[in-house]
Design a protein around this motif. Structure first.
Motif, mmCIF file in Angstrom:
data_model
loop_
_atom_site.group_PDB
_atom_site.id
_atom_site.type_symbol
_atom_site.label_atom_id
_atom_site.label_comp_id
_atom_site.label_asym_id
_atom_site.label_seq_id
_atom_site.Cartn_x
_atom_site.Cartn_y
_atom_site.Cartn_z
ATOM 1 N N ILE B 213 0.983 -1.275 -0.415
ATOM 2 C CA ILE B 213 -0.088 -0.078 -0.051
ATOM 3 C C ILE B 213 0.723 1.217 0.079
ATOM 4 N N GLY B 215 4.329 1.314 -1.235
ATOM 5 C CA GLY B 215 3.976 1.461 -2.511
ATOM 6 C C GLY B 215 2.845 1.897 -3.645
ATOM 7 N N LEU B 216 1.876 1.792 -3.599
ATOM 8 C CA LEU B 216 1.410 2.103 -4.235
ATOM 9 C C LEU B 216 0.631 4.078 -3.391
ATOM 10 N N GLY B 217 1.017 4.509 -3.077
ATOM 11 C CA GLY B 217 1.306 5.893 -2.893
ATOM 12 C C GLY B 217 0.092 6.205 -1.028
#
Lengths: 226, 307
Positions: B213, B215-217
Motif C-alpha cells: 500500500i 508503494g501504491l502511494g
C-alpha cells in the motif's frame, strides 16, 4: 522526464543499502523523455529490478541524482513522495497482491487511496477486470487464481489510475501468448496517450515484436542506450 | 457481462474494506481485555482517592473543631478576681470570638467517661478530678492565645483541639491521593505499552500489505489512521467494559466507607459520589485518546524505515 545522473546503489548483505557493500547499480546515467517507451534488458541479476525500484522510489541512491516525472526525488517530503508514487503504476515480478482482498479490491486499491468515489471505482475496476478476462472472478482471492490470472490482476491494478509512468518487471512472464499480446496492446495504447513506459524483460522475442529504444544493463552498469 | 460483474460485487461494496486486514492482525480480544483490566484498576484508584479525600474532610471537620478544656481544682479561687477557677475559665471561653457553645460536662457524663478506669461510681472516690468543658473551636490553628489567657486566670488549665490529629489525617490523605495518582499514571503507561505492543504485532503481521500500500502511494497518515482507528475502538471498548465491571466493587467499597464518612444508611443502598460518576465515563475517552496517540506514534515511527 525520467533522468538518472551518475546513480549508484549499494546493498549490504542484510538487504539495506549502505556505503560499505555490493554495488548493484553503478554510475548509471540516462534520460527517458515524457511519453517515451524503453525496454530494460539484461540477464538475471544484472540490476533491472534495482533500477525499477529506484524509479518507483522504493530505494534511494547512495550517490547521484534521480528525477522522476520532473521531480528531484531526493528533495521531496514523504508526503510528496507518496503523491508521486500515485502517478506511477508498477507491475511487480511477484505480483504483490494483497492476499486478504479480492481481485476487485486489489485493483481498486489505488483509486481508494486517491479517494475516488465508489461509483467511479465500481465502473472502472469492473470494466478493466472485464477487459483482462477476469470479470467472472472479481471476488476471488489471489490464492484462488492461477499465476497468469494474478499477473492480470497486478497489471490491472498498475494501470487503473492512468499513471504518468508505468514500470513493469517481466509483465508477460506468466501469460500465454494471447494474454501477452493483449497486455502489450494495452501498454502501447497507454504509451500513445502519454504514459511513459519502462518494461524490464529478458524476453528478446517480445522486444523484437515491439521495437522501441532499449536500456541494456550488465552487472549494474548501463552498457547500451539506444 | 459488466452488469453481472457489478451485481456480483454489490454486496461487498457496502461493507468498509479492511485494506490492511487489521481485523485479524490486531486481535479484538486480548487488547480490550488488557485495557479493561487497566480501566478497572484506574476506577478503583480514582475511587480510593476520592474516598480518602471525603473521609479526611469529614474527620478534619469533626476533630479539628472540637475544643476540650480541663480545669484542675475547679472550685479554688482564680488567680485574678473573686470567682472560682472554673467560673473564670468559663467567662473567658464565653467571651472568646473563636469559641462557641462552651458546655461543662455534667457529673453523669464525667462518670461515664471515667467508668472504664475508675469503676461504676467514680464520684464517691473523692479524687481530684478536673472539670471538663467542651466547645466548638472555629479557628483552623491551635488555641495558643486562648491557652495563655486561661493560664493567666487558672494556671494548669489545659486547652486542646484535634488539630494535630487532623494534620496527621491530612498528611495520610495526601499520601493516599499521591499513591492513587501514581497508580493512574502507571496504568496509563501500561495501557500505552500494551497498545504499542499490539500495534507492533499488527505491523509485523501486515508488513507486506503495508509495503504494498505504501508503494501504491498511501500517505503515512492513511496507514497510521487505520491502525489508530482500530486501536482506539478496542481501547475504548475495553475501558468501558473495565469501568462497568468496577461498579459492583465501587458500590461495595462505598457501603464499607459510608459510616466513616458520616453517611446514614439508605434504603436505596450506598450512593457513589458525583465526582466518581463523572470520572467513570471519562475512562473510555481517555483510553481512546491513549489508543489513538500511541498507535499513531508507533505506526509513523515504524513507517520511517520504509523509503
Amino acid at each position: 522526464m525520467i533522468r538518472f545522473d551518475d546513480v549508484w546503489l549499494k546493498y549490504r548483505h542484510d538487504g539495506k543499502s549502505s556505503a560499505a557493500a555490493v554495488d548493484v547499480v553503478s554510475a548509471m546515467s540516462f534520460d527517458i523523455p515524457d511519453g517515451g517507451f524503453r525496454w530494460l534488458t539484461g540477464a538475471s541479476g544484472a540490476g533491472k529490478t534495482s533500477v525499477l525500484k529506484l524509479m518507483y522510489l522504493a530505494e534511494h541512491p547512495n550517490r547521484g541524482r534521480i528525477d522522476i516525472l520532473d521531480v528531484h526525488a531526493a528533495r521531496i517530503s514523504r508526503r510528496e513522495a507518496a503523491l508521486l508514487r500515485r502517478r506511477i503504476g508498477v507491475v511487480y515480478q511477484d505480483f504483490r497482491l494483497l492476499s486478504h482482498l479480492s481481485a476487485y479490491d486489489n485493483v481498486a486499491l489505488p483509486m481508494r487511496l486517491a479517494r475516488r468515489s465508489e461509483t467511479q471505482i465500481r465502473s472502472e475496476v469492473g470494466e478493466l477486470l472485464h477487459w483482462v478476462g477476469l470479470s467472472a472472478k472479481l471476488d476471488r482471492r489471489p490464492y484462488e487464481l492461477s499465476g497468469g490470472e494474478q499477473q492480470r490482476v497486478a497489471i490491472a491494478r498498475a494501470v487503473i489510475g492512468r499513471p504518468k509512468l508505468l514500470l513493469a518487471d517481466e509483465p508477460t512472464g506468466n501469460l500465454d501468448d494471447e494474454q501477452a499480446e493483449r497486455l502489450m496492446h494495452l501498454i502501447t495504447a497507454l504509451n500513445r496517450m502519454g504514459t511513459t513506459v519502462v518494461i524490464a524483460t529478458h524476453n528478446l522475442t517480445l522486444v523484437q515484436n515491439y521495437p522501441a529504444p532499449r536500456l541494456e544493463i550488465a552487472k549494474g552498469r548501463l552498457v547500451y542506450d539506444g | 457481462m459488466m452488469a453481472k460483474a457489478q451485481r456480483a460485487q454489490a454486496p461487498g461494496r457496502r461493507k468498509r474494506v479492511d485494506q490492511l486486514g487489521l481485523r485479524s492482525a490486531m486481535a479484538d480480544r486480548l487488547l480490550p481485555s488488557l485495557v479493561g483490566a487497566m480501566s478497572f484498576l484506574a476506577a478503583l484508584a480514582i475511587a480510593g482517592s476520592l474516598a480518602a479525600a471525603t473521609l479526611a474532610r469529614h474527620w478534619r471537620s469533626d476533630s479539628g473543631a472540637a475544643l476540650t478544656v480541663q480545669v484542675t481544682d475547679p472550685a479554688a479561687p482564680a488567680a485574678t478576681g473573686t470567682a472560682s477557677r472554673l467560673q473564670a475559665v468559663m467567662g473567658i471561653l464565653q467571651a472568646s470570638p473563636n469559641v462557641s457553645d462552651p458546655t461543662q460536662l455534667s457529673a453523669d457524663a464525667m462518670n461515664d467517661l471515667l467508668k472504664p478506669w475508675l469503676g461504676q461510681d467514680a464520684a464517691q472516690l473523692n479524687l481530684p478530678v478536673p472539670a471538663v468543658i467542651t466547645a466548638d473551636w472555629t479557628q483552623p490553628g491551635p488555641p495558643a492565645a486562648l491557652q495563655s489567657a486561661l493560664d493567666a486566670v487558672a494556671p494548669g488549665t489545659l486547652a486542646t483541639t484535634g488539630a494535630a490529629w487532623a494534620s496527621r489525617v491530612a498528611a495520610l490523605t495526601g499520601s493516599i491521593q499521591a499513591s492513587a495518582a501514581s497508580v493512574l499514571v502507571i496504568v496509563a503507561l501500561v495501557a500505552a505499552a500494551v497498545i504499542s505492543v499490539a500495534t507492533r504485532a499488527g505491523l509485523a503481521q501486515r508488513r507486506e500489505a503495508i509495503e504494498i500500500i505504501h508503494g501504491l502511494g498511501a500517505l503515512d497518515s492513511d496507514i497510521a489512521d487505520r491502525f489508530a482507528f482500530r486501536a482506539t475502538w478496542m481501547a475504548a471498548t475495553g475501558a468501558a467494559i473495565g469501568a462497568l465491571a468496577a461498579l459492583p466493587a465501587l458500590f461495595w467499597l462505598a457501603q464499607l466507607a459510608a459510616p466513616f464518612a458520616g453517611i446514614l444508611p439508605s434504603a436505596a443502598g450506598p450512593a457513589l459520589p458525583v465526582p466518581l460518576w463523572a470520572s467513570l465515563p471519562a475512562l473510555p475517552v481517555i483510553a481512546a485518546l491513549i489508543g489513538w496517540v500511541t498507535a499513531q506514534v508507533t505506526v509513523r515511527g515504524w513507517l520511517r524505515q520504509l523509503a
